[in-house]
Design a protein around this motif. Structure first.
Motif, PDB file in Angstrom:
ATOM      1  N   PHE A   7      56.850  16.349  59.462  1.00  0.00           N
ATOM      2  CA  PHE A   7      57.605  17.579  59.223  1.00  0.00           C
ATOM      3  C   PHE A   7      59.086  17.235  59.259  1.00  0.00           C
ATOM      4  O   PHE A   7      59.644  16.969  60.321  1.00  0.00           O
ATOM      5  CB  PHE A   7      57.287  18.641  60.279  1.00  0.00           C
ATOM      6  N   TYR A  16      55.379  22.266  65.278  1.00  0.00           N
ATOM      7  CA  TYR A  16      56.033  23.157  64.325  1.00  0.00           C
ATOM      8  C   TYR A  16      55.087  24.082  63.569  1.00  0.00           C
ATOM      9  O   TYR A  16      55.546  25.046  62.946  1.00  0.00           O
ATOM     10  CB  TYR A  16      56.807  22.323  63.295  1.00  0.00           C
ATOM     11  N   THR A  17      53.810  23.801  63.593  1.00  0.00           N
ATOM     12  CA  THR A  17      52.862  24.511  62.738  1.00  0.00           C
ATOM     13  C   THR A  17      51.636  24.965  63.522  1.00  0.00           C
ATOM     14  O   THR A  17      51.126  24.221  64.368  1.00  0.00           O
ATOM     15  CB  THR A  17      52.405  23.598  61.579  1.00  0.00           C
ATOM     16  N   VAL A  26      54.373  28.301  59.437  1.00  0.00           N
ATOM     17  CA  VAL A  26      55.293  27.163  59.447  1.00  0.00           C
ATOM     18  C   VAL A  26      56.727  27.683  59.523  1.00  0.00           C
ATOM     19  O   VAL A  26      56.992  28.844  59.198  1.00  0.00           O
ATOM     20  CB  VAL A  26      55.129  26.284  58.193  1.00  0.00           C
ATOM     21  N   ALA A  30      60.375  24.632  56.242  1.00  0.00           N
ATOM     22  CA  ALA A  30      59.279  23.739  55.846  1.00  0.00           C
ATOM     23  C   ALA A  30      59.413  23.355  54.374  1.00  0.00           C
ATOM     24  O   ALA A  30      59.516  24.231  53.513  1.00  0.00           O
ATOM     25  CB  ALA A  30      57.940  24.420  56.084  1.00  0.00           C
ATOM     26  N   TYR A  34      55.326  19.894  52.055  1.00  0.00           N
ATOM     27  CA  TYR A  34      54.578  20.097  53.295  1.00  0.00           C
ATOM     28  C   TYR A  34      53.664  21.319  53.155  1.00  0.00           C
ATOM     29  O   TYR A  34      52.469  21.266  53.486  1.00  0.00           O
ATOM     30  CB  TYR A  34      55.563  20.295  54.440  1.00  0.00           C
ATOM     31  N   LYS A  48      55.787  31.376  55.991  1.00  0.00           N
ATOM     32  CA  LYS A  48      57.012  30.866  56.597  1.00  0.00           C
ATOM     33  C   LYS A  48      57.631  31.936  57.497  1.00  0.00           C
ATOM     34  O   LYS A  48      57.776  33.089  57.086  1.00  0.00           O
ATOM     35  CB  LYS A  48      58.024  30.470  55.517  1.00  0.00           C
TER      36      LYS A  48
END
Length: 220
Positions: A7, A16-17, A26, A30, A34, A48
């Protein structure tokens, strides 16, 4: 197909996810590559967002098919985004890193041993699963010491015999196995994203580690 990714240069993708069966959350920054890999590899819709203004979504969000648990510091806008994808429970402001302190799938949940009992009861009712209060390999941040899907549970190789016994008793026939990510990290939750469809690991994860992940989750 891609089995490893980073990432924005960081191999700790699990920080992060947060991935569920049908969607993943995410950070706003991002990269599209990805996002595309997650969509294709895990069969999810990627959303997002931020949580409490932060990009460490994997540390602040967790859940199962019955709902999501997140930080009580999430903003109204962030909360509305989450609520559009399911029921949401908010933790108190003193212990709010839900993704760090809770491990969950549709069969069980494991929580940080310091979690207040009243909160444990709320988690159990909300996710509709039995809940264990324990460490994994002596690590209280159980959400980062393991990864649980509806097909298996990958745990830190430091898990003790007693911890494994307790986990097996609540997991029933669900496979449990040990493994690492990113060339030996026992904090598997920091470097692995998985659901019942597939998985993707941090960019430094070795072939041997990938094989172990495939074995535990039944992707072989």
């Amino acid at each position: 197909m891609t089995e490893t990714i980073d990432f924005t240069g960081d191999e700790n993708i699990g920080v992060y996810t947060r991935v569920f069966e049908d969607h993943a959350f995410v950070p706003l920054n991002a990269p599209e590559e990805y996002v595309s890999v997650l969509e294709k590899r895990l069969g999810v819709e990627v959303v997002k967002t931020t949580i409490q203004g932060s990009s460490i979504i994997g540390s602040l969000l967790v859940g199962n098919s019955n709902g999501m648990i997140t930080s009580g510091l999430a903003t109204a806008e962030e909360s509305e985004i989450l609520k559009s994808y399911g029921n949401v429970m908010f933790l108190s402001r003193t212990m709010n890193a839900a993704g760090n302190i809770i491990l969950a799938n549709d069969e069980l949940a494991v929580v940080h041993p310091g979690t207040p009992e009243r909160v444990v009861e709320k988690i159990s009712d909300f996710l509709d699963v039995p809940v264990l209060m324990m460490t994994i390999g002596g690590i209280p941040t159980v959400g980062m010491a393991a990864v649980a899907t509806n097909t298996g549970i990958l745990v830190s190789p430091g898990i003790t015999a007693q911890e494994l016994k307790e986990l097996e008793e609540i997991a029933g026939e669900l496979p449990i196995g040990t493994g690492t990510v990113n060339m030996g990290s026992s904090l598997v939750g920091t470097g692995l994203l998985a659901n019942s469809k597939s998985f993707i690991a941090g960019s430094s994860t070795s072939g041997y580690e990938l094989g172990r992940i495939e074995d535990v989750f039944g992707f072989v």
